[in-house]
Scaffold this motif. Structure first.
Motif, PDB file in Angstrom:
ATOM      1  N   GLU A 167       0.829  -1.154  -0.065  1.00  0.00           N
ATOM      2  CA  GLU A 167      -0.104  -0.149   0.112  1.00  0.00           C
ATOM      3  C   GLU A 167       0.977   0.991  -0.085  1.00  0.00           C
ATOM      4  OE1 GLU A 167      -2.037  -3.450   1.169  1.00  0.00           O
ATOM      5  OE2 GLU A 167      -0.492  -2.693   2.063  1.00  0.00           O
ATOM      6  N   GLU A 168       2.003   1.317   0.794  1.00  0.00           N
ATOM      7  CA  GLU A 168       2.832   2.507   0.748  1.00  0.00           C
ATOM      8  C   GLU A 168       3.507   2.603  -0.640  1.00  0.00           C
ATOM      9  OE1 GLU A 168       3.864   2.670   5.519  1.00  0.00           O
ATOM     10  OE2 GLU A 168       4.990   0.981   4.293  1.00  0.00           O
ATOM     11  N   VAL A 169       4.065   1.339  -1.148  1.00  0.00           N
ATOM     12  CA  VAL A 169       4.586   1.650  -2.501  1.00  0.00           C
ATOM     13  C   VAL A 169       3.830   1.988  -3.421  1.00  0.00           C
ATOM     14  CG1 VAL A 169       5.873   0.202  -4.136  1.00  0.00           C
ATOM     15  CG2 VAL A 169       6.402  -0.393  -1.710  1.00  0.00           C
ATOM     16  N   TRP A 170       2.394   1.438  -3.338  1.00  0.00           N
ATOM     17  CA  TRP A 170       1.525   2.151  -4.256  1.00  0.00           C
ATOM     18  C   TRP A 170       1.263   3.528  -4.204  1.00  0.00           C
ATOM     19  CZ3 TRP A 170      -0.986  -0.113  -8.445  1.00  0.00           C
ATOM     20  CH2 TRP A 170      -2.218   0.605  -8.828  1.00  0.00           C
ATOM     21  N   GLN A 171       1.297   4.058  -3.071  1.00  0.00           N
ATOM     22  CA  GLN A 171       1.061   5.383  -2.912  1.00  0.00           C
ATOM     23  C   GLN A 171       2.051   6.329  -3.703  1.00  0.00           C
ATOM     24  OE1 GLN A 171      -1.274   7.029  -1.650  1.00  0.00           O
ATOM     25  NE2 GLN A 171      -0.762   9.053  -1.309  1.00  0.00           N
ATOM     26  N   ALA A 172       3.406   5.706  -3.675  1.00  0.00           N
ATOM     27  CA  ALA A 172       4.661   6.244  -4.272  1.00  0.00           C
ATOM     28  C   ALA A 172       4.511   6.348  -5.675  1.00  0.00           C
ATOM     29  CB  ALA A 172       6.049   5.624  -3.667  1.00  0.00           C
ATOM     30  N   ILE A 173       3.945   5.222  -6.320  1.00  0.00           N
ATOM     31  CA  ILE A 173       4.178   5.008  -7.893  1.00  0.00           C
ATOM     32  C   ILE A 173       2.776   5.568  -8.470  1.00  0.00           C
ATOM     33  CG2 ILE A 173       5.917   3.296  -7.641  1.00  0.00           C
ATOM     34  CD1 ILE A 173       3.552   0.990  -8.125  1.00  0.00           C
ATOM     35  N   ALA A 174       1.564   5.441  -7.741  1.00  0.00           N
ATOM     36  CA  ALA A 174       0.495   5.793  -8.487  1.00  0.00           C
ATOM     37  C   ALA A 174      -0.410   6.925  -8.026  1.00  0.00           C
ATOM     38  CB  ALA A 174      -0.565   4.338  -8.175  1.00  0.00           C
ATOM     39  N   SER A 175       0.286   7.776  -7.395  1.00  0.00           N
ATOM     40  CA  SER A 175      -0.312   9.257  -6.926  1.00  0.00           C
ATOM     41  C   SER A 175       0.594  10.383  -7.412  1.00  0.00           C
ATOM     42  CB  SER A 175      -0.530   9.228  -5.479  1.00  0.00           C
ATOM     43  OG  SER A 175       0.750   9.460  -4.750  1.00  0.00           O
ATOM     44  N   GLY A 176       0.032  11.339  -7.997  1.00  0.00           N
ATOM     45  CA  GLY A 176       1.163  12.655  -8.191  1.00  0.00           C
ATOM     46  C   GLY A 176       1.971  13.084  -7.038  1.00  0.00           C
ATOM     47  N   ASP A 195       6.028  12.720  -7.569  1.00  0.00           N
ATOM     48  CA  ASP A 195       6.956  13.611  -7.456  1.00  0.00           C
ATOM     49  C   ASP A 195       7.905  13.651  -6.368  1.00  0.00           C
ATOM     50  OD1 ASP A 195       5.282  15.044  -9.432  1.00  0.00           O
ATOM     51  OD2 ASP A 195       4.370  16.337  -7.834  1.00  0.00           O
ATOM     52  N   SER A 196       7.855  12.633  -5.668  1.00  0.00           N
ATOM     53  CA  SER A 196       9.023  12.682  -4.648  1.00  0.00           C
ATOM     54  C   SER A 196      10.278  11.895  -4.681  1.00  0.00           C
ATOM     55  CB  SER A 196       8.104  11.793  -3.334  1.00  0.00           C
ATOM     56  OG  SER A 196       7.080  12.593  -2.895  1.00  0.00           O
ATOM     57  N   TRP A 197      10.019  11.320  -6.324  1.00  0.00           N
ATOM     58  CA  TRP A 197      11.356  10.382  -6.706  1.00  0.00           C
ATOM     59  C   TRP A 197      11.522  10.527  -8.028  1.00  0.00           C
ATOM     60  CZ3 TRP A 197      10.502   6.528 -10.231  1.00  0.00           C
ATOM     61  CH2 TRP A 197       9.384   6.142 -10.402  1.00  0.00           C
ATOM     62  N   PHE A 198      10.466  10.973  -8.946  1.00  0.00           N
ATOM     63  CA  PHE A 198      10.754  10.936 -10.340  1.00  0.00           C
ATOM     64  C   PHE A 198      11.043  12.308 -10.769  1.00  0.00           C
ATOM     65  CE2 PHE A 198       9.281  10.243 -14.885  1.00  0.00           C
ATOM     66  CZ  PHE A 198      10.234   9.310 -15.019  1.00  0.00           C
ATOM     67  N   MET A 199      11.523  12.578 -12.053  1.00  0.00           N
ATOM     68  CA  MET A 199      11.580  13.686 -12.569  1.00  0.00           C
ATOM     69  C   MET A 199      10.465  14.487 -13.065  1.00  0.00           C
ATOM     70  SD  MET A 199      12.894  12.731 -16.477  1.00  0.00           S
ATOM     71  CE  MET A 199      13.706  11.373 -16.069  1.00  0.00           C
ATOM     72  N   THR A 220      15.337   4.787 -10.170  1.00  0.00           N
ATOM     73  CA  THR A 220      15.012   3.257  -9.680  1.00  0.00           C
ATOM     74  C   THR A 220      15.479   3.803  -8.347  1.00  0.00           C
ATOM     75  OG1 THR A 220      14.773   2.226 -11.694  1.00  0.00           O
ATOM     76  CG2 THR A 220      14.912   0.952  -9.726  1.00  0.00           C
ATOM     77  N   ARG A 221      16.842   3.974  -8.016  1.00  0.00           N
ATOM     78  CA  ARG A 221      17.512   4.063  -6.931  1.00  0.00           C
ATOM     79  C   ARG A 221      16.654   5.170  -6.148  1.00  0.00           C
ATOM     80  NH1 ARG A 221      22.192   2.254  -5.080  1.00  0.00           N
ATOM     81  NH2 ARG A 221      21.918   0.676  -6.425  1.00  0.00           N
ATOM     82  N   THR A 222      16.439   6.417  -6.616  1.00  0.00           N
ATOM     83  CA  THR A 222      15.673   7.309  -6.115  1.00  0.00           C
ATOM     84  C   THR A 222      14.413   6.811  -5.546  1.00  0.00           C
ATOM     85  OG1 THR A 222      16.720   8.843  -7.360  1.00  0.00           O
ATOM     86  CG2 THR A 222      14.908   9.788  -6.266  1.00  0.00           C
ATOM     87  N   LEU A 223      13.654   6.161  -6.291  1.00  0.00           N
ATOM     88  CA  LEU A 223      12.506   5.364  -5.795  1.00  0.00           C
ATOM     89  C   LEU A 223      12.714   4.510  -4.380  1.00  0.00           C
ATOM     90  CD1 LEU A 223       9.237   4.492  -5.961  1.00  0.00           C
ATOM     91  CD2 LEU A 223       9.996   2.761  -7.827  1.00  0.00           C
ATOM     92  N   ARG A 224      13.585   3.688  -4.683  1.00  0.00           N
ATOM     93  CA  ARG A 224      13.898   2.885  -3.393  1.00  0.00           C
ATOM     94  C   ARG A 224      14.349   3.746  -2.325  1.00  0.00           C
ATOM     95  NH1 ARG A 224      18.209  -1.823  -5.796  1.00  0.00           N
ATOM     96  NH2 ARG A 224      17.901  -2.347  -3.543  1.00  0.00           N
ATOM     97  N   SER A 225      14.918   4.914  -2.393  1.00  0.00           N
ATOM     98  CA  SER A 225      15.433   5.648  -1.307  1.00  0.00           C
ATOM     99  C   SER A 225      14.070   6.204  -0.688  1.00  0.00           C
ATOM    100  CB  SER A 225      16.936   6.764  -1.895  1.00  0.00           C
ATOM    101  OG  SER A 225      17.814   5.848  -1.895  1.00  0.00           O
ATOM    102  N   PHE A 231       5.795  13.737   1.612  1.00  0.00           N
ATOM    103  CA  PHE A 231       5.721  14.006   0.057  1.00  0.00           C
ATOM    104  C   PHE A 231       6.901  15.019  -0.173  1.00  0.00           C
ATOM    105  CE2 PHE A 231       1.123  12.416   0.332  1.00  0.00           C
ATOM    106  CZ  PHE A 231       1.395  11.147  -0.388  1.00  0.00           C
ATOM    107  N   GLY A 232       7.592  14.821  -1.238  1.00  0.00           N
ATOM    108  CA  GLY A 232       8.572  15.879  -1.458  1.00  0.00           C
ATOM    109  C   GLY A 232       8.295  16.986  -2.566  1.00  0.00           C
ATOM    110  N   VAL A 233       9.103  17.833  -2.396  1.00  0.00           N
ATOM    111  CA  VAL A 233       8.845  18.864  -3.508  1.00  0.00           C
ATOM    112  C   VAL A 233      10.074  18.739  -4.522  1.00  0.00           C
ATOM    113  CG1 VAL A 233       9.045  21.554  -4.236  1.00  0.00           C
ATOM    114  CG2 VAL A 233       7.747  20.765  -1.972  1.00  0.00           C
ATOM    115  N   PRO A 234       9.543  18.402  -5.878  1.00  0.00           N
ATOM    116  CA  PRO A 234      10.621  18.364  -7.012  1.00  0.00           C
ATOM    117  C   PRO A 234      11.465  19.626  -7.295  1.00  0.00           C
ATOM    118  CG  PRO A 234       8.537  18.323  -7.889  1.00  0.00           C
ATOM    119  CD  PRO A 234       8.207  18.368  -6.484  1.00  0.00           C
ATOM    120  N   VAL A 235      12.673  19.681  -7.347  1.00  0.00           N
ATOM    121  CA  VAL A 235      13.276  20.738  -7.582  1.00  0.00           C
ATOM    122  C   VAL A 235      14.405  20.334  -9.043  1.00  0.00           C
ATOM    123  CG1 VAL A 235      15.069  22.394  -6.979  1.00  0.00           C
ATOM    124  CG2 VAL A 235      13.305  21.590  -5.344  1.00  0.00           C
TER     125      VAL A 235
END
Length: 246
Positions: free
Chosen positions: A18-27, A31-35, A127-132, A141-145
């Motif tokens: 459920e936690e991983v899903w939140q990371a990959i399936a929500s805006g 934003d917390s790990w991808f460009m 991928t490593r950023t997602l894992r971290s 939730f992170g702010v992308p810069v």
């Protein structure tokens, strides 16, 4: 002549499905790990749209099983270029998750190899950023810069970035470092990704990413401090990048 490609990876994450899903399936999660900045319209037939700063890529969702299976494919360009992602999640004992991540796509033209190599290496960084993110920042939730500049010599630009950060010449993943970018506060953290032309550092309140790039040197950070000002941070980091690669 173009090239069809496929990259398949599997790893265990210190988080529930459920936690991983939140990371990959929500805006906010993406934003917390991808460009870029992403927006998700959930469900099959919905979309994942990512704004890369003037260019928005829309991908149609083709599989949506919360906490189990997600897949989406970008709309192909006139020359056939596209990229698709698929995530398969499996719960494990102790509240962890095994995730299989599959990326496929097509690169047009006869010079696809150099772009493919850069894309794979950059993909490994994200991928490593997602894992971290999932292992260390779950629930936040992170702010992308982001910032990128044009430069005629990517190798020289990368050397300038490393030098201005004060990065030792001999480093390895897992090393604890203090970066000292000119005009910005020092950054203390752990190197969590290191490859030729790529550097990732995990701090207590941010994931910092620097790259030589295929189209130009740049950076893509994710800041988890309350009230982080994306616009202001991007202006500060762009000024640093301009100076570091001059």
């Amino acid at each position: 002549m173009g090239h069809n490609w496929n990259v398949d990876d599997e790893f265990e994450l210190d988080a529930t499905p459920e936690e991983v899903w939140q990371a990959i399936a929500s805006g906010p999660g993406i934003d917390s790990w991808f460009m870029g900045v992403s927006d998700v319209e959930p469900g099959v037939g919905g979309s994942v749209t990512t704004d890369f700063g003037g260019f928005a890529q829309r991908s149609e969702i083709t599989a949506w099983e919360p906490a189990r299976h997600l897949a989406y494919t970008s709309e192909p360009s006139p020359d056939g270029r596209f990229i698709a992602f698929e995530y398969l999640l499996e719960a494990k004992d102790g509240g962890t998750t095994v995730m299989r991540q599959v990326a496929t796509g097509f690169l047009p033209g006869d010079d696809w190899e150099a772009e493919f190599e850069a894309m794979v290496t950059g993909g490994l960084m994200y991928t490593r950023t997602l894992r971290s993110y999932v292992d260390h920042f779950t629930g936040r939730f992170g702010v992308p810069v982001s910032a990128m500049v044009q430069h005629p010599d990517f190798d020289r630009a990368w050397a300038g970035m490393r030098a201005d950060l004060g990065l030792p010449s001999e480093t390895a993943e897992g090393d604890r470092v203090t970066l000292t970018p000119t005009g910005l506060a020092p950054i203390t953290g752990v190197i969590d990704y290191l490859a030729d032309g790529y550097l990732g550092v995990r701090a207590n309140d941010a994931l910092y990413r620097f790259y030589r790039g295929f189209f130009g040197p740049g950076l893509g950070h994710h800041v988890f401090t309350d009230g982080a000002d994306r616009t202001g941070l991007e202006a500060e980091w762009l000024a640093w990048l301009d100076s570091a690669v001059a």
